[in-house]
Design an enzyme around this catalytic site. Structure first.
Site, PDB file in Angstrom:
ATOM      1  N   TYR A 155      -0.174 -91.571  68.746  1.00  0.00           N
ATOM      2  CA  TYR A 155       0.506 -91.614  69.830  1.00  0.00           C
ATOM      3  C   TYR A 155       0.098 -92.859  70.544  1.00  0.00           C
ATOM      4  O   TYR A 155      -1.039 -93.206  70.966  1.00  0.00           O
ATOM      5  CB  TYR A 155       0.006 -90.186  70.527  1.00  0.00           C
ATOM      6  CG  TYR A 155       0.653 -90.161  71.701  1.00  0.00           C
ATOM      7  CD1 TYR A 155       2.105 -89.924  72.110  1.00  0.00           C
ATOM      8  CD2 TYR A 155      -0.069 -90.198  73.033  1.00  0.00           C
ATOM      9  CE1 TYR A 155       2.622 -89.633  73.120  1.00  0.00           C
ATOM     10  CE2 TYR A 155       0.611 -90.054  74.243  1.00  0.00           C
ATOM     11  CZ  TYR A 155       1.709 -89.785  74.451  1.00  0.00           C
ATOM     12  OH  TYR A 155       2.296 -89.592  75.725  1.00  0.00           O
ATOM     13  N   ASP A 250      -4.260-100.205  69.541  1.00  0.00           N
ATOM     14  CA  ASP A 250      -4.395 -99.397  70.779  1.00  0.00           C
ATOM     15  C   ASP A 250      -5.666 -98.827  70.648  1.00  0.00           C
ATOM     16  O   ASP A 250      -6.218 -97.813  69.884  1.00  0.00           O
ATOM     17  CB  ASP A 250      -3.263 -98.234  70.417  1.00  0.00           C
ATOM     18  CG  ASP A 250      -3.194 -97.400  71.730  1.00  0.00           C
ATOM     19  OD1 ASP A 250      -4.128 -97.108  72.431  1.00  0.00           O
ATOM     20  OD2 ASP A 250      -2.064 -96.554  71.733  1.00  0.00           O
ATOM     21  N   LYS A 282      -8.375 -94.674  79.800  1.00  0.00           N
ATOM     22  CA  LYS A 282      -9.353 -94.002  79.836  1.00  0.00           C
ATOM     23  C   LYS A 282     -10.942 -94.297  80.391  1.00  0.00           C
ATOM     24  O   LYS A 282     -10.906 -94.313  81.517  1.00  0.00           O
ATOM     25  CB  LYS A 282      -9.378 -93.069  78.662  1.00  0.00           C
ATOM     26  CG  LYS A 282      -7.966 -92.428  78.058  1.00  0.00           C
ATOM     27  CD  LYS A 282      -8.296 -91.663  76.810  1.00  0.00           C
ATOM     28  CE  LYS A 282      -6.758 -91.114  76.462  1.00  0.00           C
ATOM     29  NZ  LYS A 282      -6.148 -90.214  77.481  1.00  0.00           N
TER      30      LYS A 282
END
Length: 445
Positions: A155, A250, A282
């Site tokens: 994702y 990623d 994050k």
């Protein structure tokens, strides 16, 4: 003691949260601003949190939980960490947003570049989705090609072209794709099985001249934690470089959590070189909405205002968010990473022991201190493997833990996160809840 599993937590178990959900549902689709929060995968009433301190969350009804979500990763130091709070307070007192450059964004960028050796320049943005979207645009601008390769179960945010066969929240709702994604966008994306280099070689043999980039999670965390097989990342580098495509790593989830330099710090450097672009989020925001993408200077030079690839954001490099991110990264000392390892292994080992005692099939997989519990036998190396698990057993396990004051991610397709603030009291609380939860998982509905 009864061996029956606890019932799914209902509105009566959390009346204040239920009332807030009812209010929210009137003005917010589904009552939540990110789908996995809705508890649709596990049922029951999602908890509306009122405060957090260290490893603990307190909900609107005043019930406390040991937090094993950690805001899906950012709270690596714990909630309301004093040093981060002081940095945010100091920055906010000077102004919330300027719409101009400020020193805080420079300091945060310098910290990221110093930590990840292949990253020569970064551009700050506001979310992981924006980071991956911008990295893909930049890769297309650099190569003059349009097609992107991604892997099933990885994702990369809700970017149109990258929602095909996505994991995490999309997997939770059993939707392989999303409505509203144009066919033209999906048609520019090739989706391949994760950890399958022969499939990638075949795709490049057929369409290599069209492929701008391959994007991969450095270690997949959105179908549960599925690390790259030995040699997989080396193969990605070898194949992309041979065909003039870029590799985008990623690290929105793994960046600065798996190590001081993310998953790259655990697996790299690579004999075949380094990824051309990285995305971060994050942890680097410390709980505030900030993210980044970066990589080779010659690739980054194509970004406006220096080059022709346009990307912009009113709040990008926000001084308060940058202060929170910088304080968080500076707080991620070797001692912090050592504590994350101790805590995560103590909890995971106890989970494995109790599930084994209850004869519940399970597999635990790791990326640094990130781990997932798959309710199945055998290793998980692909999205198909991840989907082949007993999600009903997870649901029963989840609700038993919730009823005992432990908040797990409300989906079987997620990583568990701990923080350096998880002290012995918090760990002992989690471990004490496990026997009943394992029995619940073992007891069919």
């Amino acid at each position: 003691m009864s061996s029956q599993p606890p019932p799914v937590q209902t509105a009566s178990d959390a009346p204040a949260s239920a009332a807030l959900l009812a209010r929210a549902s009137e003005v917010i689709p589904g009552g939540v601003n990110s789908p996995v929060r809705a508890f649709r995968a596990v049922g029951g009433t999602p908890r509306f949190m009122a405060s957090g301190s260290g490893p603990w969350l307190t909900d609107a009804d005043g019930k406390r939980y040991v937090d094993l979500i950690c805001s899906w990763g950012p709270m690596i130091l714990g909630h309301a960490h004093p040093d981060v709070l002081a940095a945010v307070t100091e920055a906010a007192a000077k102004g919330f947003s300027f719409g101009t450059p400020s020193e805080n964004e420079v300091r945060l960028a310098e910290e990221i570049v110093a930590r990840v050796e292949p990253v020569e320049q970064v551009r700050l943005v506001n979310s992981g989705t924006e980071a991956t979207m911008s990295a893909i645009r930049l890769a297309r601008g650099f190569t003059g090609r349009d097609v992107v390769v991604k892997f099933a179960g990885c994702y990369h945010g809700h970017v149109d072209a990258l929602l095909a066969s996505a994991g995490s929240g999309v997997a939770t709702f059993a939707l392989p794709d999303s409505a509203g994604v144009p066919r033209s966008s999906a048609g520019e994306t090739i989706v391949l099985p994760y950890n399958d280099l022969p499939a990638l070689e075949a795709a490049f043999a057929e369409r290599g001249h069209e492929i701008a980039a391959v994007i991969t999670e450095a270690a997949a965390g959105n179908m549960g934690v599925v690390p790259p097989a030995p040699g997989f990342t080396e193969g990605l580098l070898r194949i992309t470089k041979a065909h003039g495509a870029l590799l985008v790593s990623d690290e929105v989830m793994t960046g600065f959590r798996c190590s001081a330099s993310g998953f790259y710090g655990l697996e790299g450097p690579y004999a075949a070189g380094a990824p051309d672009l990285f995305t971060f989020g994050k942890v680097m925001g410390g709980g505030f909405p900030t993210a980044a993408f970066g990589g080779r200077a010659d690739v980054m030079a194509l970004l406006a205002p220096q080059g022709p690839v346009y990307q912009a954001g009113t709040l990008s490099g926000n001084p308060v968010a940058s202060a929170a991110g910088l304080a968080t990264l500076q707080g991620c000392t070797p001692e912090v990473y050592a504590r994350l390892d101790v805590v995560s292994h103590a909890i995971a080992d106890a989970v494995a022991a109790e599930l084994s005692a209850a004869s519940v099939p399970h597999t635990i997989q790791w990326a640094g201190s990130m781990f997932s519990v798959f309710f199945r036998d055998g290793a998980v190396s692909s999205y198909d493997d991840a989907k082949d698990q007993d999600t009903s057993a997870f649901r029963r396990f989840f609700h038993s833990m919730l009823s005992q004051g432990v908040h797990l991610p409300p989906s079987a397709f997620e990583s568990w996160f701990v923080s350096a603030s998880h002290d012995d009291e918090a760990v002992d609380h989690v471990i004490a809840a496990l026997p009943a939860a394992a029995r619940a998982a073992a007891t069919p509905d």
